[in-house]
Write an enzyme that holds these catalytic residues in place. Structure first.
Site, PDB file in Angstrom:
ATOM      1  N   GLY A 236       0.977  -1.582   0.198  1.00  0.00           N
ATOM      2  CA  GLY A 236      -0.381   0.171   0.094  1.00  0.00           C
ATOM      3  C   GLY A 236       0.732   1.151   0.345  1.00  0.00           C
ATOM      4  O   GLY A 236       0.726   2.022  -0.371  1.00  0.00           O
ATOM      5  N   ASP A 265       5.097  -9.944   6.613  1.00  0.00           N
ATOM      6  CA  ASP A 265       4.313 -11.631   5.742  1.00  0.00           C
ATOM      7  C   ASP A 265       5.085 -12.147   4.981  1.00  0.00           C
ATOM      8  O   ASP A 265       4.539 -13.116   4.281  1.00  0.00           O
ATOM      9  CB  ASP A 265       2.711 -10.452   5.664  1.00  0.00           C
ATOM     10  CG  ASP A 265       2.325 -10.841   6.886  1.00  0.00           C
ATOM     11  OD1 ASP A 265       2.683 -10.664   8.005  1.00  0.00           O
ATOM     12  OD2 ASP A 265       0.887 -10.371   6.745  1.00  0.00           O
TER      13      ASP A 265
END
Length: 543
Positions: A236, A265
């Protein structure tokens, strides 16, 4: 707009005054209406440029270069200077100072006979010519999104690298994420002030989600004379960086925008791995070890560990493989079911009867569809646009307890460990510290060489400059038809929970499989209808 006519004076000038008033009324009638706030906002949004255009070039044998933008694309007369590294004493022993202009890095290195050369990215590293003099550089560094081990190391190495390699003295830290640009929250960064920040977790600059107002950010960059922006964040954040780079190019500013990908992640596409991932797996393994001690010390002990992994289960997968004490690993990419033959609860009961204890590792994004079905919950999103997840750890613990309460003479002792924020708040380990240094230096070399609108990361072991769109178009996910996931199934001896149709669908979703989808020895999907035999005792993936 209401117009009131003034009284006409009774004099010889009455005719002239009347004519002037008539002209004023006509002008007001023809003038455009004043814009409403909504129209102002729309006009401002229309002025913001789209992300920079793709730069593609081809060569022999199916060679494709996905290049990154350069300042000379829109500032063709920009002067360049010899790279000062050629006179740097630390680089005097380097056999080759600079990367060759035509050096590229292949996106895919495992090929077969008849394959085309495929996609390549520009190799990272210092160039012979730079487009910034040391005394003209005014750099800014910002950290956005969630915390991750290694953030402070990247900040430190950007500051020290700019100073030590290129003699840059002006570096500012933008506090509080993207909002800090237009809130004017800045801090001066020097090698002395950042000397030991890599020993701490978190980020000394602070961070936040959202706050992406491209026009305000670029206004701030322009007003303060910033000409190099280093943006550290996830997909993002990188989308926001692409928008900023596009607006800077539209305004014709000499300013390089560089992204350094950050996600605990490991879900950023194309790149080998993101910084902080190794540290996260190491910290997660300690939590699994604790769960194993608790479970093995009690009668029918069950240890449940919830790890980070919103859409990608890499931390859970690698921590499971590293631990070898895990009996069941659940990730978002691999659906599972609780009840019935071959379900999770049946497997848990059998494993407890056989071993007397078990450890379950679950990624935070696993089983969200099952939880949603069992309770009424409206989808909500955080400021970054991420879907707010339901707590799969607590839900799974409740389901396990509920199941075994119905079993006569089968008491269990369940311990739940959620180390999520402990994992992401720790300092980077040795491996990630080295990796962060390499990322920062590659970013600096690219910015000084005049490149912009790119992110830097290793691709197949070589650092490369990757266009923003390449890492924001999709997320990296565990491929459940790949051998790595098969290794997990073999390590845990858990059911795969998947039908043949599920596996074939997963294979079709992978754009570029590691081996050709052919029948025979190299087939990703075997002729057998099962990857596992239901009791978790066998799997047909190669270890």
């Amino acid at each position: 707009m209401e117009v009131v006519a003034a009284p006409i004076p009774a004099s010889a000038d009455a005719a002239a005054a009347a004519k002037a008033l008539e002209k004023k009324l006509l002008d007001l009638k023809l003038s455009p209406p004043l814009p409403t706030p909504a129209k102002k906002a729309a006009a401002a949004a229309a002025k913001v440029a789209a992300p920079l255009k793709k730069k593609l070039s081809g060569g022999a044998g199916g060679y494709v270069l996905e290049d990154v933008p350069h300042l000379t694309d829109y500032l063709p007369n920009l002067p360049s200077f010899p790279n000062p590294l050629q006179n740097h004493p630390a680089y005097s022993v380097v056999k080759q100072y600079f990367v060759n202009a035509d050096d590229t890095v292949a996106k895919k290195i495992v090929t077969h006979k008849g394959s085309s050369r495929g996609t390549h990215f520009r190799r990272a590293g210092p160039r012979q010519r730079v487009y910034y003099a040391a005394d003209e550089v005014s750099a800014a560094i910002v950290t956005c999104g969630g915390l991750c081990p290694g953030l402070n190391t990247v900040v430190r190495e950007l500051v020290c690298g700019l100073h030590d390699m290129y003699g840059v003295k002006s570096v500012a830290g933008i506090e509080g994420g993207y909002r800090g640009f237009y809130a004017r929250n800045t801090v001066e960064l020097t090698p002395r002030s950042v000397n030991d920040i890599h020993k701490r977790g978190g980020t000394v600059l602070g961070t936040s989600r959202g706050g992406q107002d491209t026009a305000k950010i670029v206004d701030s960059i322009q007003d303060r004379g910033i000409n190099q922006v280093y943006i550290i964040g996830g997909d993002g954040t990188q989308k926001g960086a692409a928008s900023i780079a596009g607006e800077i190019a539209r305004r014709g500013l000499k300013c390089s925008v560089v992204g350094i990908p950050k996600t605990i992640d490991n879900d950023i596409a194309v790149i080998d791995r993101s910084f902080g991932f190794d540290t996260a797996v190491e910290a997660a393994q300690r939590a699994i070890d604790a769960a194993h001690v608790e479970a093995s010390s009690a009668e029918n002990g069950v240890g449940v560990v919830k790890l980070m992994g919103r859409n990608s289960g890499f931390i859970a997968m690698y921590a499971t493989l590293a631990s070898r004490d895990v009996d069941l690993c659940l990730i978002p990419e691999s659906p599972f079911h609780l009840d019935g033959h071959g379900g999770l609860l049946e497997f848990a009961e059998r494993r407890l009867r056989d071993n007397g204890h078990m450890v379950i590792v679950v990624a935070e994004g696993a089983g969200q569809d099952l939880i949603a079905k069992s309770m009424s919950f409206a989808d909500t999103h955080d400021p970054s646009g991420n879907k707010v997840l339901l707590d799969v750890g607590l839900w799974l613990c409740a389901k396990i307890k509920e199941h075994f309460k119905k079993k006569a003479n089968f008491p269990i002792t369940l311990k739940y460990i959620d180390p999520t924020y402990m994992i992401r708040a720790v300092p980077a380990n040795a491996s990630d510290n080295v990796y962060c240094s390499l990322l920062a230096h590659s970013a600096i070399h690219g910015a000084m060489a005049g490149y912009t609108g790119f992110t830097v990361a290793p691709v197949n072991g070589r650092h490369a400059y990757i266009p923003f769109y390449r890492i924001t178009e999709k997320q990296n996910k565990v491929v459940i038809t790949d051998r790595m996931w098969a290794r997990v199934l073999c390590s845990t001896n858990q059911p795969c929970f998947l039908s043949l149709e599920d596996v074939e669908k997963a294979g079709q979703e992978e754009d570029e499989p590691n081996v050709p989808l052919v029948e025979g020895e190299n087939s990703l999907v075997k002729a057998s209808p099962l990857l596992c035999n239901g009791n978790g005792a066998h799997c047909n993936g190669a270890a």
